[in-house]
Scaffold this active site. Structure first.
Site, PDB file in Angstrom:
ATOM      1  N   LYS A  13      28.197  40.061  41.484  1.00  0.00           N
ATOM      2  CA  LYS A  13      26.911  40.615  41.045  1.00  0.00           C
ATOM      3  C   LYS A  13      26.213  39.639  40.102  1.00  0.00           C
ATOM      4  O   LYS A  13      26.881  38.984  39.295  1.00  0.00           O
ATOM      5  CB  LYS A  13      27.230  41.920  40.296  1.00  0.00           C
TER       6      LYS A  13
ATOM      7  N   LYS B 299      37.003  47.034  30.615  1.00  0.00           N
ATOM      8  CA  LYS B 299      36.489  46.446  29.374  1.00  0.00           C
ATOM      9  C   LYS B 299      37.610  46.172  28.382  1.00  0.00           C
ATOM     10  O   LYS B 299      37.537  45.214  27.619  1.00  0.00           O
ATOM     11  CB  LYS B 299      35.424  47.357  28.749  1.00  0.00           C
TER      12      LYS B 299
ATOM     13  N   LYS C 273      24.175  38.596  33.400  1.00  0.00           N
ATOM     14  CA  LYS C 273      23.768  37.692  32.326  1.00  0.00           C
ATOM     15  C   LYS C 273      24.971  36.991  31.684  1.00  0.00           C
ATOM     16  O   LYS C 273      24.812  35.999  30.995  1.00  0.00           O
ATOM     17  CB  LYS C 273      22.939  38.423  31.278  1.00  0.00           C
TER      18      LYS C 273
END
Ligand code: AMP
Length: 339
Positions: free
Chosen positions: A203, A121, A206
């Site tokens: 994967k 991240k 969104k």
């Protein structure tokens, strides 16, 4: 407030989901929320919208509020019963943040530095590597330990965080006497991973930039069918689960989750028929399953008073469990008792 109806004989299972984006994805539904629904008869369930976690990345306040409420309504629309389970917003129970502080003081900098999700991240949000992103796993440990959860459904990406939560609990127990339950991972029987419809190696997410890659649970029937029709497959024409057929494998997994059919049953059903037929069948099956969820969502999102009643009660019931934990923890670490 109606009484917390948790049974002493049942284990407690806890799961929170972030409210990012306008709607949950088919991946969230198959991999997480559809299982939450089923678990309600077997376990004492605590389900929450992880809004505290969400602000570790930049959020527009109005969007976050809207998305959080939509996520909560979606959770109920997917079958989470706010009477049977605790369904709440994480930020409505201050015990999460309070316990997180205490646990953070017995978590080492080195441990947090090793978290792969932090590394990922921080690479992705290089202009906002904030302390919250770094201490995120401590808050997650607090989420779990505040309820003395026995089980936590987790995807592979959260395994390291759960391990850390167990280490933190163990350390606390060693220092202050046995107190926290050591949480175990719960691997759902049907916890399939749903892949992108446009790149089956990735994967379904969104955040995918290609709008055809991801099905949202609030997509209407035409949209769902259109996205499945455009799904990337391979140059064969045989519906068969096999290595190298990522696109078809993914569609078969989705179809299997919704119909209960196994791969060989699906292969027989579509034997001699082309991919077009198969894609249409998958699209229609998914759309039919999502339709009542979308209808219920639309009803709930227009009934703000009812939603408020549910989440207010959810927060009170969450607090009734965790207040005991935090009082005991404060006493154990040596704070003067407040009353
Ligand atoms: P996220 O939205 O990535 O924070 O994930 C929330 C929950 O949904 C986690 O339990 C994930 O494991 C699950 N999930 C998210 N995307 C997928 C996917 N494509 N397939 C299966 N499960 C998923």
């Amino acid at each position: 407030m109606s009484e917390l109806n948790f049974s002493k004989d049942k284990k407690l299972i806890l799961s929170l989901i972030q409210p990012t984006g306008n709607s949950f994805t088919l991946g969230n539904y198959i991999g997480a929320i559809s299982n939450w629904d089923k678990l309600q008869s077997e376990y004492n369930c605590v389900y929450g919208i992880a809004d505290l976690h969400a602000i570790t990345v930049r959020q527009d306040p109005a969007e976050l509020r809207k998305n959080s409420l939509r996520a909560y309504a979606s959770m109920l629309a997917c079958g989470i019963d706010p009477q049977r389970s605790v369904a709440f917003f994480q930020s409505h129970n201050k015990c999460h943040a309070e316990l997180s502080w205490v646990l953070g003081c017995s978590t080492q900098f080195g441990e947090l530095s090793r978290m792969t999700q932090f590394k990922d991240k921080s690479a992705k949000h290089a202009d906002n590597i904030n302390a919250g992103l770094f201490t995120y796993p401590v808050l997650m440990a607090a989420d779990i330990l505040a309820y003395n959860a026995d089980l936590v459904p987790i995807g592979i990406d959260q395994k390291q965080h759960l391990e850390l939560a167990r280490n933190i609990a163990q350390r606390f127990n060693q220092k202050y006497g046995d107190f926290f339950t050591l949480p175990e991972p719960y691997i759902p029987k049907t916890g399939e991973k749903v892949m992108s419809l446009q790149d089956p190696a990735k994967k379904m997410s969104k955040s995918d930039e290609n709008p055809n890659a991801c099905i949202f649970i609030l997509d209407d029937k035409d949209t769902v069918i259109r996205k499945f029709k455009r799904a990337v497959t391979d140059s064969e024409a045989e519906v068969r689960y096999a290595e190298g057929k990522g696109g078809i494998n993914n569609l078969m997994t989705i179809y299997s989750c919704f119909t209960g059919k196994n791969y060989s049953e699906i292969e027989s059903e579509f034997s001699g028929r082309g991919y077009g037929d198969f894609k249409l069948a998958v699209g229609e099956t998914v759309a039919d399953r999502l339709e009542p969820i979308r209808n219920e969502f639309n009803r709930l999102i227009n009934d703000k008073a009812y939603l408020k009643e549910c989440y207010t009660e959810g927060a009170q019931r969450a607090q009734s469990i965790t207040q005991r934990t935090i009082s005991k923890v404060y006493h154990k670490v040596g704070f003067v008792d407040a009353r």
